[in-house]
Design a protein around this motif. Structure first.
Motif: not given
Length: 412
Positions: A41-44, A133, A135
């Motif tokens: 969800d929070n990573a390209k 976690q 990016d």
């Protein structure tokens, strides 16, 4: 009994499935969905496929994005020396215990579903990258694309670096069929980048059919070589004076096209420094001089052709080649690329069921300049002994061949 070391886990993985390769996503996707490993969800997420250039493209993306301050995770295969090479976070390998812990999670989550070595390792890598976690997550496709285990993940950008014939028994015996398998990583309404200068029509047709946003080298983006630098352009984005490097500029241009589609804060300074610092073991890797020793994992006609171009451009002395290959590669066409370039051949047996014998390789090199050896070490020792100071010893043909020399160097 749960394995208690990385080596024990890897031995366990080798015994889980009767085949080394079983293409198809049903089994691996079922486990991944149960463990929440198909979306980040929070990573390209960037999915990188292609016949050659996957590793170097990922290495350049990783270097540039780290220069820009992003936390970058990479999954690649195969490894050269250590299994832990397959997962990097911010340029660093993870601890063996972290891999063991991830394997334990996958083992518990798979139930009675049989997974191949690569499928199990891919799921464990996704588990590690999710925990880290990141990016940006860069996933290197293992084989093909459409049915490869990495294709269970939903990418933000999909990349096909180059297309050539390899793994014929799985992907087909012509570039059109191979390109269709590679294009299987494209997604509807998502950027789909192809860095090949002669893109097959089946790839273009598939991208059009699913509504992917296809961006082709020499059309959507271009590069031009200058005397001491190179330039890149994509639409109104232009970069000039980029540093020359030993890694293929074709892959560098593809990496820059990928950066442009990620909508991240990356400056021209980040790009120039990232390109300059990008390195990948076993790709035009110089490990000594006088004589110069170069390691390169080239193992098919396309990568061999690039290696020959580099040798012609950068070397003046005689070239001695230490070669070990796998029998499922196009040995004849690969070695033919070096006709008139290599002055002496040192052919080595590799070990394992896929290994080609030195005698098999010798069918495709001139008898008067060829010697055969029982292993890579003996072939390498003789090549060094026969070399003058201005000579170049090139070690190529397989990841296994290069790994033996890197391991030798590290052990002193």
């Amino acid at each position: 009994m749960i394995p208690n070391s990385l080596s024990a886990w890897l031995s366990h993985l080798e015994q889980l499935h009767p085949s080394d390769i079983e293409l198809g996503l049903t089994r691996v996707k079922r486990v991944a969905e149960q463990l929440g490993l198909t979306e980040f969800d929070n990573a390209k997420v960037v999915l990188v496929g292609g016949t050659n250039g996957k590793g170097t493209t990922c290495a350049m993306l990783e270097s540039i994005l780290m220069q820009a301050g992003y936390r970058v995770g990479v999954y690649s295969s195969p490894h050269l020396i250590r299994y832990t090479e397959r997962v990097r976070v911010d340029g660093q390998e993870l601890l063996e215990q972290q891999h063991c812990d991830a394997f334990a999670i996958i083992e518990q989550g798979r139930g009675d579903i049989a997974l191949t070595y690569f499928e199990f390792g891919t799921l464990a890598a996704l588990q590690l990258l999710k925990q880290a976690q990141c990016d940006v997550i860069l996933l290197e496709v293992g084989l093909g694309g459409r049915l490869d285990a990495t294709n269970i993940v939903e990418p933000d950008v999909s990349v096909v670096t180059t297309i050539d014939i390899d793994h014929v028994e799985w992907l087909g015996n012509n570039r059109e069929d191979v390109s269709y398998e590679k294009a299987g990583i494209f997604r509807t309404n998502k950027p789909a980048i192809c860095g090949d200068y002669d893109t097959p029509q089946r790839l273009i047709a598939h991208a059009d059919h699913i509504g992917a946003k296809l961006l082709l080298a020499n059309q959507a983006f271009t590069m031009s070589l200058q005397a001491k630098s190179w330039d890149w352009q994509m639409g109104d984005k232009q970069l000039t004076g980029l540093p020359l490097i030993s890694l293929p500029l074709q892959n560098a241009a593809t990496a820059l096209a990928t950066i442009a589609q990620l909508d991240l804060n990356v400056s021209e300074a980040h790009i120039k420094q990232g390109v300059l610092e990008a390195k990948l073991a076993g790709r035009m890797q110089v490990i000594q001089t006088s004589p110069t020793v170069i390691l390169d994992v080239a193992h098919n006609p396309h990568s061999a052709g690039y290696l020959v171009e580099q040798l012609k451009a950068k070397t003046n002395g005689p070239i001695l080649a230490v070669v070990g290959m796998l029998k499922d590669k196009d040995i004849k066409a690969t070695l033919a690329k070096f006709d008139g370039v290599v002055s002496q051949w040192y052919l080595a047996d590799l070990s394992g069921p896929r290994a080609a014998s030195a005698q098999l390789l010798a069918q495709y090199t001139p008898a008067e300049t060829t010697q055969v050896f029982k292993n890579v070490e003996l072939a390498y020792q003789q090549a060094i002994a026969d070399s003058e100071a201005q000579a170049v010893v090139i070690v190529f043909g397989s990841f296994y061949t290069v790994a033996e020399i890197i391991d030798r160097q590290q052990k002193g």
